[in-house]
Motif scaffolding. Structure first.
Motif, PDB file in Angstrom:
ATOM      1  N   THR A 158      42.085  24.910  40.839  1.00  0.00           N
ATOM      2  CA  THR A 158      42.323  26.035  39.932  1.00  0.00           C
ATOM      3  C   THR A 158      42.021  27.361  40.629  1.00  0.00           C
ATOM      4  N   CYS A 159      41.032  27.350  41.515  1.00  0.00           N
ATOM      5  CA  CYS A 159      40.694  28.567  42.265  1.00  0.00           C
ATOM      6  C   CYS A 159      41.863  28.983  43.148  1.00  0.00           C
ATOM      7  N   ALA A 160      42.537  28.018  43.769  1.00  0.00           N
ATOM      8  CA  ALA A 160      43.679  28.328  44.632  1.00  0.00           C
ATOM      9  C   ALA A 160      44.805  28.960  43.824  1.00  0.00           C
ATOM     10  N   VAL A 161      45.079  28.424  42.650  1.00  0.00           N
ATOM     11  CA  VAL A 161      46.112  28.987  41.777  1.00  0.00           C
ATOM     12  C   VAL A 161      45.724  30.389  41.339  1.00  0.00           C
ATOM     13  N   ALA A 162      44.451  30.570  41.018  1.00  0.00           N
ATOM     14  CA  ALA A 162      43.977  31.867  40.526  1.00  0.00           C
ATOM     15  C   ALA A 162      44.079  32.948  41.597  1.00  0.00           C
ATOM     16  N   ILE A 163      43.662  32.646  42.811  1.00  0.00           N
ATOM     17  CA  ILE A 163      43.719  33.687  43.852  1.00  0.00           C
ATOM     18  C   ILE A 163      45.157  33.971  44.255  1.00  0.00           C
ATOM     19  N   ASP A 164      46.022  32.961  44.206  1.00  0.00           N
ATOM     20  CA  ASP A 164      47.443  33.213  44.481  1.00  0.00           C
ATOM     21  C   ASP A 164      48.047  34.116  43.410  1.00  0.00           C
ATOM     22  N   ALA A 165      47.677  33.898  42.164  1.00  0.00           N
ATOM     23  CA  ALA A 165      48.183  34.744  41.068  1.00  0.00           C
ATOM     24  C   ALA A 165      47.662  36.170  41.190  1.00  0.00           C
ATOM     25  N   LEU A 166      46.407  36.307  41.579  1.00  0.00           N
ATOM     26  CA  LEU A 166      45.814  37.633  41.729  1.00  0.00           C
ATOM     27  C   LEU A 166      46.455  38.381  42.897  1.00  0.00           C
ATOM     28  N   ALA A 167      46.792  37.653  43.950  1.00  0.00           N
ATOM     29  CA  ALA A 167      47.405  38.267  45.133  1.00  0.00           C
ATOM     30  C   ALA A 167      48.918  38.410  44.977  1.00  0.00           C
ATOM     31  N   GLY A 168      49.457  37.882  43.889  1.00  0.00           N
ATOM     32  CA  GLY A 168      50.898  37.832  43.699  1.00  0.00           C
ATOM     33  C   GLY A 168      51.620  39.157  43.765  1.00  0.00           C
ATOM     34  N   ARG A 169      50.964  40.223  43.347  1.00  0.00           N
ATOM     35  CA  ARG A 169      51.623  41.523  43.427  1.00  0.00           C
ATOM     36  C   ARG A 169      50.588  42.641  43.408  1.00  0.00           C
ATOM     37  N   ASP A 170      51.031  43.795  43.854  1.00  0.00           N
ATOM     38  CA  ASP A 170      50.155  44.965  43.887  1.00  0.00           C
ATOM     39  C   ASP A 170      50.089  45.570  42.486  1.00  0.00           C
ATOM     40  N   ARG A 171      48.913  45.992  42.082  1.00  0.00           N
ATOM     41  CA  ARG A 171      48.714  46.607  40.771  1.00  0.00           C
ATOM     42  C   ARG A 171      48.133  48.000  40.971  1.00  0.00           C
ATOM     43  N   PRO A 172      48.963  49.028  40.918  1.00  0.00           N
ATOM     44  CA  PRO A 172      48.462  50.392  41.120  1.00  0.00           C
ATOM     45  C   PRO A 172      47.386  50.736  40.090  1.00  0.00           C
ATOM     46  N   GLY A 173      46.320  51.342  40.556  1.00  0.00           N
ATOM     47  CA  GLY A 173      45.232  51.725  39.668  1.00  0.00           C
ATOM     48  C   GLY A 173      44.257  50.608  39.364  1.00  0.00           C
ATOM     49  N   MET A 174      44.520  49.436  39.907  1.00  0.00           N
ATOM     50  CA  MET A 174      43.645  48.283  39.697  1.00  0.00           C
ATOM     51  C   MET A 174      43.185  47.770  41.059  1.00  0.00           C
ATOM     52  N   ARG A 175      41.966  47.423  41.129  1.00  0.00           N
ATOM     53  CA  ARG A 175      41.394  46.832  42.341  1.00  0.00           C
ATOM     54  C   ARG A 175      41.221  45.341  42.094  1.00  0.00           C
ATOM     55  N   SER A 176      41.524  44.523  43.071  1.00  0.00           N
ATOM     56  CA  SER A 176      41.369  43.068  42.960  1.00  0.00           C
ATOM     57  C   SER A 176      40.340  42.591  43.967  1.00  0.00           C
ATOM     58  N   VAL A 177      39.310  41.885  43.468  1.00  0.00           N
ATOM     59  CA  VAL A 177      38.231  41.409  44.323  1.00  0.00           C
ATOM     60  C   VAL A 177      37.965  39.937  44.029  1.00  0.00           C
ATOM     61  N   ALA A 178      37.862  39.132  45.069  1.00  0.00           N
ATOM     62  CA  ALA A 178      37.465  37.730  44.945  1.00  0.00           C
ATOM     63  C   ALA A 178      36.038  37.599  45.460  1.00  0.00           C
ATOM     64  N   VAL A 179      35.164  37.019  44.644  1.00  0.00           N
ATOM     65  CA  VAL A 179      33.751  36.882  45.011  1.00  0.00           C
ATOM     66  C   VAL A 179      33.463  35.417  45.315  1.00  0.00           C
ATOM     67  N   PHE A 180      32.893  35.183  46.498  1.00  0.00           N
ATOM     68  CA  PHE A 180      32.527  33.845  46.941  1.00  0.00           C
ATOM     69  C   PHE A 180      31.014  33.774  47.118  1.00  0.00           C
ATOM     70  N   ALA A 181      30.474  32.577  46.966  1.00  0.00           N
ATOM     71  CA  ALA A 181      29.031  32.400  47.106  1.00  0.00           C
ATOM     72  C   ALA A 181      28.599  32.345  48.561  1.00  0.00           C
ATOM     73  N   ALA A 182      29.495  31.933  49.457  1.00  0.00           N
ATOM     74  CA  ALA A 182      29.124  31.760  50.862  1.00  0.00           C
ATOM     75  C   ALA A 182      30.229  32.280  51.776  1.00  0.00           C
ATOM     76  N   GLU A 183      29.846  32.765  52.914  1.00  0.00           N
ATOM     77  CA  GLU A 183      30.792  33.279  53.904  1.00  0.00           C
ATOM     78  C   GLU A 183      31.796  32.210  54.334  1.00  0.00           C
ATOM     79  N   ALA A 184      31.346  30.968  54.405  1.00  0.00           N
ATOM     80  CA  ALA A 184      32.222  29.872  54.839  1.00  0.00           C
ATOM     81  C   ALA A 184      33.375  29.634  53.861  1.00  0.00           C
ATOM     82  N   SER A 185      33.239  30.062  52.624  1.00  0.00           N
ATOM     83  CA  SER A 185      34.268  29.843  51.604  1.00  0.00           C
ATOM     84  C   SER A 185      35.367  30.888  51.613  1.00  0.00           C
ATOM     85  N   VAL A 186      35.151  31.999  52.281  1.00  0.00           N
ATOM     86  CA  VAL A 186      36.077  33.134  52.208  1.00  0.00           C
ATOM     87  C   VAL A 186      37.478  32.769  52.670  1.00  0.00           C
ATOM     88  N   ASP A 187      37.605  32.010  53.743  1.00  0.00           N
ATOM     89  CA  ASP A 187      38.919  31.678  54.286  1.00  0.00           C
ATOM     90  C   ASP A 187      39.511  30.402  53.703  1.00  0.00           C
TER      91      ASP A 187
END
Length: 173
Positions: A75-104
């Motif tokens: 579900t996380c993969a689907v969610a980040i793909d949806a969030l990255a799906g398009r640019d939203r002017p005036g909105m900032r998109s941030v993904a928060v991970f618990a560990a550096e190893a999870s970022v990629d």
């Protein structure tokens, strides 16, 4: 009255009681679920804390969409793909991970900032991830939704975006 008829009546009464008890339990669980998973739960109603500066909208932005992720969940993969799906002017998109190893773990979409911080993750974590938060211009969490496998994440994001565009507040969602 014969013994077989008496046993049949007792069995029927037990079955009726079981059906009533199951219905009552189901009704109570649905009520609790609505209260706990609603965007207007007590956490949001009386939570006056503001998010740390790393998650607040920048100058000129009206809101930040914050996605709380765990590594390895589909579900996380689907969610980040949806969030990255398009640019939203005036909105900032941030993904928060618990560990550096999870970022990629989920590729590298350029439209989503990635933050690896156990402190930020713990600040937002409510016992379930993934979760999508909307942080208003004042730095407060104005809405949040838990994301499940059957959640239409792109539609949810569009709802958040349109609510912040037209009303300035996602409480009207």
């Amino acid at each position: 009255m014969s013994l077989p008829i008496a046993l049949a009546l007792v069995a029927a009464l037990i079955a009726i009681f079981a059906v009533i008890a199951a219905f009552a339990t189901y009704t109570r669980l649905r009520t609790v679920e609505r209260a706990v998973f609603s965007a207007d739960t007590a956490r949001l109603a009386d939570d006056t804390r503001t998010v740390p500066p790393e998650l607040r909208p920048r100058t000129g932005e009206r809101a930040t969409l914050v996605l709380l992720l765990e590594s390895g969940c589909p579900t996380c993969a689907v969610a980040i793909d949806a969030l990255a799906g398009r640019d939203r002017p005036g909105m900032r998109s941030v993904a928060v991970f618990a560990a550096e190893a999870s970022v990629d773990t989920y590729g590298t979409p350029s439209t989503v900032e990635r933050v690896a911080s156990p402190d930020l993750w713990q600040f937002l974590y409510e016992g379930y991830a993934p979760c999508l938060y909307v942080v208003g211009a004042d730095g407060r969490i104005t809405d949040r939704r838990f994301l499940y496998t059957d959640t239409d994440v792109p539609a949810l994001i569009d709802t958040f975006v349109s609510a912040t565009e037209t009303l300035g507040s996602v409480h009207a969602v």
